[in-house]
Design an enzyme around this catalytic site. Structure first.
Site, PDB file in Angstrom:
ATOM      1  N   HIS A 144       0.808  -1.227   0.000  1.00 26.96           N
ATOM      2  CA  HIS A 144       0.000   0.000   0.000  1.00 26.96           C
ATOM      3  C   HIS A 144       0.844   1.282   0.000  1.00 26.96           C
ATOM      4  O   HIS A 144       0.544   2.237   0.731  1.00 26.96           O
ATOM      5  CB  HIS A 144      -0.950   0.009   1.201  1.00 26.96           C
ATOM      6  CG  HIS A 144      -2.012  -1.055   1.151  1.00 26.96           C
ATOM      7  ND1 HIS A 144      -2.440  -1.637  -0.017  1.00 26.96           N
ATOM      8  CD2 HIS A 144      -2.752  -1.651   2.131  1.00 26.96           C
ATOM      9  CE1 HIS A 144      -3.391  -2.533   0.253  1.00 26.96           C
ATOM     10  NE2 HIS A 144      -3.587  -2.563   1.535  1.00 26.96           N
ATOM     11  N   HIS A 218      -9.685   2.241   0.375  1.00 29.26           N
ATOM     12  CA  HIS A 218      -9.594   1.142   1.339  1.00 29.26           C
ATOM     13  C   HIS A 218     -10.663   1.221   2.429  1.00 29.26           C
ATOM     14  O   HIS A 218     -10.377   0.978   3.609  1.00 29.26           O
ATOM     15  CB  HIS A 218      -8.188   1.127   1.956  1.00 29.26           C
ATOM     16  CG  HIS A 218      -7.713  -0.230   2.364  1.00 29.26           C
ATOM     17  ND1 HIS A 218      -8.292  -0.953   3.383  1.00 29.26           N
ATOM     18  CD2 HIS A 218      -6.711  -0.998   1.889  1.00 29.26           C
ATOM     19  CE1 HIS A 218      -7.653  -2.105   3.529  1.00 29.26           C
ATOM     20  NE2 HIS A 218      -6.685  -2.155   2.627  1.00 29.26           N
ATOM     21  N   GLU A 355     -11.366  -3.715  -2.884  1.00 22.83           N
ATOM     22  CA  GLU A 355     -10.450  -2.693  -3.398  1.00 22.83           C
ATOM     23  C   GLU A 355     -10.253  -2.901  -4.893  1.00 22.83           C
ATOM     24  O   GLU A 355      -9.603  -3.863  -5.304  1.00 22.83           O
ATOM     25  CB  GLU A 355      -9.110  -2.804  -2.665  1.00 22.83           C
ATOM     26  CG  GLU A 355      -9.233  -2.710  -1.160  1.00 22.83           C
ATOM     27  CD  GLU A 355      -8.132  -3.491  -0.446  1.00 22.83           C
ATOM     28  OE1 GLU A 355      -6.943  -3.259  -0.729  1.00 22.83           O
ATOM     29  OE2 GLU A 355      -8.455  -4.353   0.374  1.00 22.83           O
TER      30      GLU A 355
HETATM   31  C1  BGC Z   1      -4.653  -6.366   2.245  1.00 24.20           C
HETATM   32  C2  BGC Z   1      -4.507  -7.101   3.551  1.00 24.20           C
HETATM   33  C3  BGC Z   1      -3.984  -6.121   4.558  1.00 24.20           C
HETATM   34  C4  BGC Z   1      -4.925  -4.960   4.651  1.00 24.20           C
HETATM   35  C5  BGC Z   1      -4.350  -3.886   5.509  1.00 24.20           C
HETATM   36  C6  BGC Z   1      -5.619  -5.269   2.438  1.00 24.20           C
HETATM   37  O1  BGC Z   1      -5.749  -4.555   1.266  1.00 24.20           O
HETATM   38  O2  BGC Z   1      -5.063  -7.209   1.222  1.00 24.20           O
HETATM   39  O3  BGC Z   1      -3.622  -8.182   3.435  1.00 24.20           O
HETATM   40  O4  BGC Z   1      -3.809  -6.710   5.792  1.00 24.20           O
HETATM   41  O5  BGC Z   1      -5.129  -4.391   3.411  1.00 24.20           O
HETATM   42  O6  BGC Z   1      -5.022  -3.738   6.650  1.00 24.20           O
END
Ligand code: BGC
Length: 391
Positions: A144, A218, A355
């Site tokens: 991310h 998210h 997402e």
């Molecule tokens: C991911 C998870 C991750 C989360 C973060 C998601 O987009 O796929 O693996 O733990 O984001 O909190």
């Protein structure tokens, strides 16, 4: 990877108005376009960053009373209120009451994710013969956007009022070398709440050096309402015949596998919890669903991607996107250690994320659709969340 769907007409963008703090007064009428009746966009303070930078919250309200509140820190959607089948408004996203909660430790609740949503293996990729090393923040991998992704910066914001919608435009400049990425990236993300009960998210970016870009949103949804327990009874449909299986660290193996006869087959409405604890190696690796689904689509226009129905409240959520994939994350890492809005303790699987995105680790998988943005091109991606009720 440039998409050509323009949902917000440039003419409409001309009606940009800056409101006084907290004001809900409609903008002055502009020739040719009547002011929206009832829909409003207002601004208020949401606190200050440790360095003194002010953080604002923008509240978008449509003619039916749907309300989206988003803050300039991370472009985070802090609340999203939609009616249930009896017309009662409820907040359907997880989050915190104040900035402090988001600053301390947040699993990306409601945030804009960038430069790259999802994982890049070992935080490394090679582009045009040069190897880049990114910040690693998820074991050995990059997740991310890195240590300080777009979820942790204060964005510039402008409110917009159109005839049939209200919006906030967030802009941010990510400097050359940010978290290891090449090029200065100018990013613009627009949240538009329409009178058709849709929240449209438009992502735009330009760069001066080739760089991977994969922007997403998210939000953790619970259609029964924030704080009402797990989401296992909510019924999910995903328009995907295939998904991308993962190995250690949730990095795709590169395989595009059929969902047929697996717990990943959501082509007909199925409760999120129906098969989540099945004896399946992929589910065991991720502790539930945490996988990218390959969307069925023709061309790069908007296509329906997913639908969630909460049988209890009747609330429905439909997602359309121009993206080729969608990550379904069933909140497996929520474990009761986070206390959020109104003192709600977020237990295991108390929220889900859908997402929209390009596939994880695409810079290391030449067979996946490309995430490389080059100078002279504009990145544009659109996702539309539509809220409704089923009687
Ligand atoms: C991911 C998870 C991750 C989360 C973060 C998601 O987009 O796929 O693996 O733990 O984001 O909190």
């Amino acid at each position: 990877m440039t998409h050509h769907i323009v949902r917000l007409a440039p003419a409409a963008l001309a009606l940009v108005v800056s409101f006084a703090c907290g004001s809900s007064a409609p903008p002055a009428a502009t020739a040719g376009a009547p002011p929206a009746k009832g829909a409003t966009v207002t601004r208020a303070s949401f606190g200050t960053m440790p360095d003194g930078t002010p953080v604002d919250v923008y509240t978008l309200t449509n003619v039916h009373g749907l309300e989206v509140r988003a803050i300039t820190y991370g472009g985070i959607i802090v609340s999203l209120k939609t009616p249930d089948r009896n017309g009662r408004l409820g907040d359907i996203v997880l989050g915190f009451d104040s900035l402090d909660g988001y600053l301390k430790s947040s699993p990306y609740f409601g945030a804009i994710i960038g430069r790259y949503g999802n994982r890049i293996a070992r935080g490394r990729f090679t582009l045009d013969g040069k190897t880049y090393t990114l910040a690693t923040n998820d074991g050995a991998n990059h997740l991310h956007g890195g240590v300080k992704g777009f979820d942790k910066v204060v964005w510039h914001a402008e409110p917009v009022q159109n005839d049939k919608s209200v919006a906030v435009i967030f802009t941010h400049t990510s400097p050359d070398g940010d978290e290891g990425y090449p090029g200065t990236l100018h990013v613009r993300v627009t949240y538009t709440l329409t009178d058709n009960d849709s929240l449209e998210v438009d992502y735009y970016a330009t760069t001066d050096k080739a760089t991977p870009v994969n922007l997403t949103q998210h939000s953790y949804f619970n259609l029964a309402g924030d704080g009402s327990g797990d989401v296992l009874g909510e019924r999910l449909t995903i328009d995907a015949d295939h998904y991308t299986p993962v190995g250690a660290g949730l990095i795709p193996t590169g395989e595009i596998a059929p969902v047929e006869s697996t717990p990943f087959d959501f082509r007909t409405p199925t409760a999120i919890g129906a098969r989540i604890d099945a004896d399946n190696a992929q589910l065991k690796l991720a502790g539930g669903y945490d996988h990218n689904f390959v969307l069925e689509r023709e061309g790069d226009g908007l296509a329906h991607a997913a639908r969630v129905v909460d049988p209890a409240s009747g609330r429905t959520l439909d997602i359309e996107t121009t993206e080729p994939g969608i990550q379904f994350y069933s909140g497996n890492f929520l474990d009761g250690t986070i206390t959020g809005k109104d003192g709600h303790v977020y237990g295991h699987r108390n929220g889900f994320c859908l997402e929209t995105q390009h596939y994880p680790d695409s810079p290391n998988h030449p067979t996946f659709p490309s995430t490389i943005l080059r100078p002279g091109r504009e990145y544009h991606s659109t996702t539309v969340f539509t809220f409704g009720v089923q009687k």
